[in-house]
Design a protein around this motif. Structure first.
Motif, PDB file in Angstrom:
ATOM      1  N   ARG A   1       0.834  -1.209   0.000  1.00  0.00           N
ATOM      2  CA  ARG A   1       0.000   0.000   0.000  1.00  0.00           C
ATOM      3  C   ARG A   1       0.868   1.259   0.000  1.00  0.00           C
ATOM      4  NH1 ARG A   1      -5.647   0.735   2.590  1.00  0.00           N
ATOM      5  NH2 ARG A   1      -5.932   2.935   2.238  1.00  0.00           N
ATOM      6  N   GLU A   2       1.944   1.240   0.762  1.00  0.00           N
ATOM      7  CA  GLU A   2       2.863   2.382   0.789  1.00  0.00           C
ATOM      8  C   GLU A   2       3.403   2.664  -0.608  1.00  0.00           C
ATOM      9  OE1 GLU A   2       4.809   4.584   3.356  1.00  0.00           O
ATOM     10  OE2 GLU A   2       2.650   4.449   3.597  1.00  0.00           O
ATOM     11  N   ARG A   3       3.855   1.613  -1.298  1.00  0.00           N
ATOM     12  CA  ARG A   3       4.390   1.803  -2.655  1.00  0.00           C
ATOM     13  C   ARG A   3       3.323   2.370  -3.575  1.00  0.00           C
ATOM     14  NH1 ARG A   3       6.559  -3.279  -1.662  1.00  0.00           N
ATOM     15  NH2 ARG A   3       4.964  -4.244  -2.957  1.00  0.00           N
ATOM     16  N   ARG A   4       2.116   1.813  -3.482  1.00  0.00           N
ATOM     17  CA  ARG A   4       1.029   2.255  -4.362  1.00  0.00           C
ATOM     18  C   ARG A   4       0.678   3.717  -4.112  1.00  0.00           C
ATOM     19  NH1 ARG A   4      -3.152  -1.256  -3.102  1.00  0.00           N
ATOM     20  NH2 ARG A   4      -4.098   0.266  -1.744  1.00  0.00           N
ATOM     21  N   GLU A   5       0.626   4.126  -2.877  1.00  0.00           N
ATOM     22  CA  GLU A   5       0.231   5.488  -2.550  1.00  0.00           C
ATOM     23  C   GLU A   5       1.320   6.513  -2.841  1.00  0.00           C
ATOM     24  OE1 GLU A   5      -1.420   5.582   1.373  1.00  0.00           O
ATOM     25  OE2 GLU A   5      -3.071   4.257   0.801  1.00  0.00           O
TER      26      GLU A   5
END
Length: 79
Positions: A64-68
């Protein structure tokens, strides 16, 4: 929605270390000391490295961190 390792938090009251948690931290500190050849650390000092390790190993959080962090119109395929 991404499911993290940690579930919902019940309330926002101040957090206290319970006797059972303190016992576990003491035991963990003693085992860690034996394995590393060092003296046992104050058990409360284990909390931050444990939380850091927990977050670092939560794959869903990392995903999720990478996506955001991607720019709004960024292609995931790199094309």
């Amino acid at each position: 929605m991404t499911k993290l390792k940690l579930g919902p938090i019940a309330d926002e009251k101040p957090v206290k270390i319970t006797a059972a948690l303190h016992r576990d931290l003491v035991a963990y500190a003693e085992i860690l000391a034996r394995e590393s050849g060092q003296t046992a650390a104050d058990p409360v000092r284990l909390i931050v490295p444990m939380v850091e390790r927990f977050i670092a190993t939560d794959r869903r959080f990392a995903k999720r961190e990478r996506r955001e962090k991607l720019p709004p119109n960024h292609s995931r395929t790199g094309i």
